[in-house]
Design an enzyme around this catalytic site. Structure first.
Site, short mmCIF file in Angstrom:
data_model
loop_
_atom_site.label_atom_id
_atom_site.label_comp_id
_atom_site.label_asym_id
_atom_site.label_seq_id
_atom_site.Cartn_x
_atom_site.Cartn_y
_atom_site.Cartn_z
N MET A 328 0.84 -1.20 0.00
CA MET A 328 0.00 0.00 0.00
C MET A 328 0.87 1.25 0.00
O MET A 328 0.54 2.25 -0.66
CB MET A 328 -0.93 0.01 1.21
N TRP A 331 2.24 1.68 -3.43
CA TRP A 331 1.18 2.16 -4.32
C TRP A 331 1.03 3.68 -4.24
O TRP A 331 0.84 4.35 -5.26
CB TRP A 331 -0.15 1.49 -3.96
N HIS A 332 1.16 4.25 -3.06
CA HIS A 332 1.06 5.70 -2.93
C HIS A 332 2.24 6.39 -3.60
O HIS A 332 2.09 7.51 -4.11
CB HIS A 332 0.99 6.10 -1.45
N GLY A 333 3.41 5.77 -3.60
CA GLY A 333 4.57 6.38 -4.25
C GLY A 333 5.86 5.84 -3.69
O GLY A 333 5.93 5.36 -2.55
#
Length: 401
Positions: A328, A331-333
């Site tokens: 996760m 996924w955000h960066g």
């Protein structure tokens, strides 16, 4: 010819004027006859996709078209070849190819310093939908593949930019069974309520925290430097802004869905009243956390337990949590604070699990009353706010730039 302005969904009050005018025929048809005009919904969808991805953002529009073609063909191939001899390899290849555009979008800026040409607003949420369908086809939950229905699900414009993430079978049921006029009255009431609450959240409370308070406190905190009371204030203000802004957006997305006769799932359920971090993730960005739970964590746990990778289920569960939240974060960066945010939440959940096991074992010695419940909410709230401070990237600016 009407020249529609470029608009990010739900970011501009004028957007809602166009939205209500476009939805009015649909509202009246559902209210009077309990039916939808499929062709009209297609026209409205194309209009709002053009408003979001046309004009100055035409490159995003081209990327969206290419992406939809890619995913549509990929899912078609998987559906028709999923029962071949190498079914398992075909499945993993299909999932990899489904997430490949999203991987390129996340990795390219980190590698080359330039944004990927295949990126567009909402690519993550469309990818989650596509992967979900592939996995449920493998499970046998989805037994038919209707290309038009798949594209309709993928491009459902009220939720395209930031969710909520719907489930295909639930969406298909709503498509095939529009609400009766009596039931639609409830939908209409909930939709209007969501719009009013969304305006309060996003354009009043969220605006005050994000545009009025946060810049002032951030400036003072940066000037003070290091850990300070201004940094603590920034932590709480940013947390409030993040919630009210995103929850407001989600209320608009769900409210629009209601007006169209779709029972799109809600995304937030009083998350700051959670009494532990697991409960928080059952209330915060719910459709995303449930997606990761069902399609990543549970499947990873099944594999770890089936192959007996770890003797202890507790160890397997903890490894699963760290893998899940690290994913996760990625996924955000690909920045340290997003990774730290994910690892922090994984550690909190593992500690929460350990506490719940200890509490169950020694429940006769541990008090449980209204005071302990309120204290648990207080601790959880502060733990979450600290995680949002990490997530904001402000610490990176404060200490490393």
């Amino acid at each position: 010819m009407i020249d529609f302005p470029h608009m990010i969904p739900y970011a501009n009050p004028i957007y809602f004027i166009y939205l209500l005018i476009a939805l009015l025929p649909m509202i009246l048809t559902l209210l009077i006859k309990g039916k939808r005009w499929a062709w009209y919904q297609v026209l409205v969808t194309l209009l709002f996709l053009y408003m979001s991805f046309g004009g100055e953002d035409w490159k995003q529009g081209v990327a969206l078209i290419g992406y939809v073609i890619w995913q549509t063909i990929l899912v078609w191939f998987y559906f028709h070849y999923r029962q071949k001899k190498n079914a398992s390899k075909i499945f993993y290849l299909a999932v990899f190819l489904a997430i490949l555009p999203l991987v390129l979008v996340k990795v390219m800026p980190f590698v080359s310093g330039h944004a990927s040409l295949v990126g567009f607003l909402g690519i993550s949420y469309l990818t989650f939908k596509s992967v979900q369908i592939i996995m449920e086809m493998r499970d046998g939950s989805i037994k038919e593949y209707n290309i038009f229905r798949y594209i309709e699900f993928l491009l459902f414009f009220p939720t395209i930019s930031s969710g909520p993430i719907d489930r295909y079978r639930r969406f298909e049921k709503d498509v095939e069974n529009p609400p009766t006029p009596e039931k639609y009255v409830d939908f209409l009431g909930k939709g209007i309520h969501n719009f009013f609450l969304g305006f309060l959240y996003k354009f009043i409370i969220g605006y005050y925290f994000g545009q009025v308070l946060m810049p002032v406190v951030a400036k003072i905190a940066l000037k003070t430097g290091g850990f300070s009371w201004e940094l603590v204030a920034y932590m709480y203000i940013y947390s409030m802004y993040l919630f009210f802004d995103f929850a407001g957006y989600s209320l608009f997305a769900v409210g629009t869905s209601y007006l169209m006769g779709y029972d799109t799932p809600i995304n937030f359920n009083k998350p700051f009243l959670s009494w532990n971090i697991k409960e928080f993730w059952n209330r915060w960005h719910m459709t995303l956390s449930f997606w990761f739970r069902d399609y990543v964590y549970m499947r990873l746990m099944f594999t770890l337990i089936k192959k007996k990778v770890f003797k202890s289920r507790i160890v397997a569960s903890n490894v699963g949590y760290f893998a899940l939240f690290l994913l996760m974060g990625v996924w955000h960066g690909l920045t340290w604070y997003y990774l730290a945010y994910g690892l922090y939440h994984a550690a909190l959940i593992c500690l929460t699990d350990a506490w719940l096991r200890f509490k169950k074992k020694h429940k006769e010695h541990i008090p449980s009353n209204k005071f302990t419940h309120v204290f648990a909410i207080f601790l959880t709230f502060n733990a979450v706010c600290f995680s949002f401070l990490i997530f904001s990237g402000f610490l990176d600016t404060l200490f490393f730039k």
